[in-house]
Enzyme design. Structure first.
Site: not given
Ligand code: GLU
Length: 503
Positions: A258-259
């Protein structure tokens, strides 16, 4: 190693426990490619035996991702096939039967170790700085003891007996021969106390029953493969060909998460990417055609795909490259198709990135068709339709006073330019691109400005942006009255900003 020529049977076997990650869908894509190339079958099987983590939304997202990318399956949910059902929770009895047979043949045993006992065991091992592993205590339980536990409602599982020495190996189609020492492995659960199989047992039975020839899966499964080889041995069946595909990393070399931004195919859909571009891009995550070609049609990829060109090192997800590729696909699209793709994005509510809510939906297609050629080359994402074209539709163009002057222009000169432009705008005829250009160029001469100086404030007044499609095409498309009003409004903005001397 070369790609198999004979038709393969491959399966994509997702667990519906979360929205499928791009790496997971990439595995489906490789399966699909190999099936198409060899004229084999692509099977979809839902592995939902972990009932505690089952998620309906995840299951929906799996099918939506496959549909969106055009990864059609030959057998599976919604499609049927000769080896169904293709949902593991509907095949429970076959797993129970197989596990019991393995107990009968002495390859497996019932174990009534409780979760508390297992926890205590792990704690002791941790304290002694030993790796946590099950100690095989269930091997010594008698049928009577197991029965007592069962009657008392204690959980009873079935575990596979792992030999305490020796090794197993297999030849991975991507990585070559891999060997594992068995002393590293403990006796593992194949049937859980809820009578559901573990993934290890279930997928093997299903792959066999469904005639799967090649297991293509992420390389995080390599470490589980020795267990799978042991189950095959115990069942007396041949393992399939294993094809472990590499991990996908972000540009910073960390596992894609997600980062790094969007991580699921559906997020890319919602961000304005085209399925063909994402398809093309994903094929290059861990595979290459052997030369520098990057943009390829599906047909070309199907023809060129081969297992021996799957990399054994991790792939890097380069989102700029994906965006570039999407731009290439958009540029290559014919206008009518592109309009169909763009409209839903532009017709969304304003708060979701659509045109201002004041613009009537549905958008007038004939008008849109006239505009598209002006911006087609510049679009990289379908979501950019709104920001690139909004001023054609909405009249609330509201430039800031400081954005109106062009290069080397002060407020006074800007006002002069806009006033001259306004006069001409009111009367010039016909209001067509070539004529407008000729007239405004001679106006620049008359007012002793460089054409760029005159055109800049007009562009900002009419579009609200410094970068916009060719000015005179834009003006012609917007129309005389609306252009006049916008230039008039911009003059007002300049005035009320107090940037012009008081009159
Ligand atoms: N159900 C497993 C998963 O979702 C499948 C792994 C495999 O392909 O064998 O990752």
């Amino acid at each position: 190693m070369t790609s198999p020529i004979s038709p393969v049977r491959v399966r994509y076997a997702p667990s519906p426990t979360g929205i499928p990650h791009i790496g997971n869908i990439r595995t489906a894509l490789f399966c699909w490619l190999l099936a198409k190339q060899t004229k084999g079958q692509f099977i979809v099987r839902i592995e939902d035996t972990d009932r505690t983590r089952y998620d309906t939304e995840a299951e929906k997202a799996i099918f939506e991702s496959l549909d969106w990318l055009g990864l059609d399956w030959d057998e599976g949910p919604g499609k049927g096939g000769p080896f169904g059902p293709y949902v593991q929770s509907e095949r429970q009895q076959t797993y129970i039967d197989a596990a019991l047979k393995l107990v009968e043949s002495g390859h497996a045993y019932f174990d009534d170790t409780t979760p508390d006992q297992l926890h205590a065991l792990r704690e002791r091992q941790r304290a002694a700085k030993q790796p946590p592993r099950y100690d095989g205590r269930g091997r010594h339980r008698s049928p009577e003891e197991i029965e007592v536990s069962r009657q008392a409602g204690s959980p009873v599982t079935i575990r596979l007996k792992v030999p305490d020495h020796g090794a197993v190996s297999f030849v991975d189609a991507v990585r070559g021969k891999i060997t594992f020492e068995l002393k590293e492995l403990d006796d593992f659960v194949i049937l859980k106390s809820d009578q559901m199989p573990t993934y290890h047992l279930a997928h093997i039975l299903d792959d066999k029953a469904m005639g799967v020839t090649h297991v293509i899966r992420g390389d995080e499964w390599i470490s589980s493969t020795p267990r799978h080889l042991l189950i095959h041995q115990a069942l007396g069946i041949e393992p399939p060909t294993y094809v472990h595909v590499p991990l996908i990393l972000g540009k910073d070399k960390a596992k894609l998460s997600k980062r790094h931004g969007a991580t699921s195919a559906l997020e890319y859909r919602d961000l304005g990417f085209l399925p063909d571009a994402v398809f093309n891009f994903m094929c290059l995550l861990g595979w290459s055609p052997g030369d520098d070609t990057e943009v390829m049609t599906r047909e070309e990829i199907v023809r060129r795909f081969s297992i021996d060109r799957i990399n054994d090192s991790p792939a890097t997800f380069d989102s700029e490259k994906l965006e570039w590729m999407n731009g290439v696909y958009i540029r290559n699209m014919d206008e009518d198709t592109l309009i169909v793709e763009l409209l839903p994005f532009m017709e969304r509510p304003e708060s979701e990135g659509g045109l201002p809510d004041s613009v009537t939906r549905p958008i007038n297609r004939a008008y849109f068709k006239r505009l598209l050629p002006l911006v087609h080359e510049r679009l990289k994402l379908l979501t950019q339709g709104t920001e690139t074209l909004d001023f054609f539709f909405a009249d609330n163009v509201n430039p800031a006073a400081e954005d109106l002057p062009g290069r080397k222009m002060d407020a006074e000169m800007t006002k002069r330019a806009l006033e001259a432009a306004l006069e001409m705008c009111k009367t010039v005829a016909p209001f067509e691109p070539e004529h407008l250009e000729a007239e405004y160029r001679s106006l620049a001469e008359k007012t002793e400005m460089k054409p760029g100086q005159l055109f800049s404030p007009i562009r900002v007044a009419i579009t609200g942006k410094a970068f916009a499609p060719p000015l005179f095409d834009t003006m012609a498309a917007i129309g005389q009255d609306r252009c006049t009003e916008r230039i008039y409004k911009a003059i007002g903005i300049l005035r009320s900003a107090g940037t012009s001397p008081a009159e």
